[in-house]
Design an enzyme around this catalytic site. Structure first.
Site, PDB file in Angstrom:
ATOM      1  N   TYR A 194      82.126 -76.535  50.195  1.00  0.00           N
ATOM      2  CA  TYR A 194      82.988 -76.150  49.073  1.00  0.00           C
ATOM      3  C   TYR A 194      83.311 -74.662  49.143  1.00  0.00           C
ATOM      4  O   TYR A 194      82.704 -73.904  49.905  1.00  0.00           O
ATOM      5  CB  TYR A 194      82.311 -76.480  47.737  1.00  0.00           C
ATOM      6  CG  TYR A 194      81.177 -75.545  47.379  1.00  0.00           C
ATOM      7  CD1 TYR A 194      81.379 -74.452  46.542  1.00  0.00           C
ATOM      8  CD2 TYR A 194      79.901 -75.755  47.879  1.00  0.00           C
ATOM      9  CE1 TYR A 194      80.342 -73.594  46.214  1.00  0.00           C
ATOM     10  CE2 TYR A 194      78.853 -74.908  47.554  1.00  0.00           C
ATOM     11  CZ  TYR A 194      79.076 -73.829  46.730  1.00  0.00           C
ATOM     12  OH  TYR A 194      78.053 -72.971  46.407  1.00  0.00           O
ATOM     13  N   CYS A 195      84.277 -74.252  48.309  1.00  0.00           N
ATOM     14  CA  CYS A 195      84.631 -72.833  48.180  1.00  0.00           C
ATOM     15  C   CYS A 195      84.923 -72.562  46.702  1.00  0.00           C
ATOM     16  O   CYS A 195      84.290 -73.135  45.829  1.00  0.00           O
ATOM     17  CB  CYS A 195      85.799 -72.467  49.088  1.00  0.00           C
ATOM     18  SG  CYS A 195      87.336 -73.321  48.692  1.00  0.00           S
ATOM     19  N   ARG A 196      85.895 -71.724  46.420  1.00  0.00           N
ATOM     20  CA  ARG A 196      86.260 -71.450  45.025  1.00  0.00           C
ATOM     21  C   ARG A 196      87.202 -72.508  44.486  1.00  0.00           C
ATOM     22  O   ARG A 196      86.970 -73.088  43.442  1.00  0.00           O
ATOM     23  CB  ARG A 196      86.889 -70.054  44.880  1.00  0.00           C
ATOM     24  CG  ARG A 196      87.204 -69.686  43.419  1.00  0.00           C
ATOM     25  CD  ARG A 196      87.940 -68.366  43.291  1.00  0.00           C
ATOM     26  NE  ARG A 196      89.216 -68.368  44.001  1.00  0.00           N
ATOM     27  CZ  ARG A 196      90.349 -68.916  43.528  1.00  0.00           C
ATOM     28  NH1 ARG A 196      90.362 -69.513  42.367  1.00  0.00           N
ATOM     29  NH2 ARG A 196      91.460 -68.860  44.227  1.00  0.00           N
TER      30      ARG A 196
END
Length: 144
Positions: free
Chosen positions: A106-108
């Site tokens: 995941y990321c932002r």
């Protein structure tokens, strides 16, 4: 003489059957290889609920956060390791030695995690599950 004719006929039929079996087996191997090639270089996109369920399993998975260090420090999913997207190139990251390990990434917002997932898939990682961004995460978040 009749016996020899029948004998040769049976041998010819068996030889033809053997050739057919070999050809069919070869085609099945080619189809399997084509399927494996199609999967190579790809990753799975899953929902955050699916990711939460996968995180509950004790299957040796790793959660990967691909944001920058400052973003990670502000809050990340418990147990996530930081491997910034910008640091992923063509060399497998040291934190991910097993290319068959389940990787939840995941990321932002989901943009960098898709990029990182593709880069890892291109390197031969086989069990990558991209689930978007922490900005919509409803699970637990820890801060340093």
């Amino acid at each position: 003489m009749e016996f020899l004719r029948n004998y040769w006929s049976i041998l010819v039929i068996l030889a033809i059957l053997l050739l057919l079996v070999v050809r069919i087996a070869g085609n099945l191997d080619k189809e399997k290889a084509a399927e494996e090639d199609a999967m190579k270089g790809s990753y799975y996109q899953i929902s955050q609920d699916e990711a939460k369920e996968m995180m509950k399993k004790d299957d040796g998975h790793v959660i990967v956060d691909v944001r920058r260090q400052d973003e990670y420090d502000k809050g990340h999913i418990p147990g996530a390791v930081l491997i910034p997207n910008e640091s992923i190139s063509t060399v497998p990251p040291a934190q991910l030695p097993d290319k068959d390990q389940v990787i939840l990434i995941y990321c932002r917002s989901g943009n960098r995690s898709k990029q990182a997932a593709q880069k890892l898939a291109d390197m031969g990682y086989t069990n990558i599950y991209e689930f978007g961004g922490i900005n919509t995460w409803t699970g637990e978040v820890v801060t340093d």
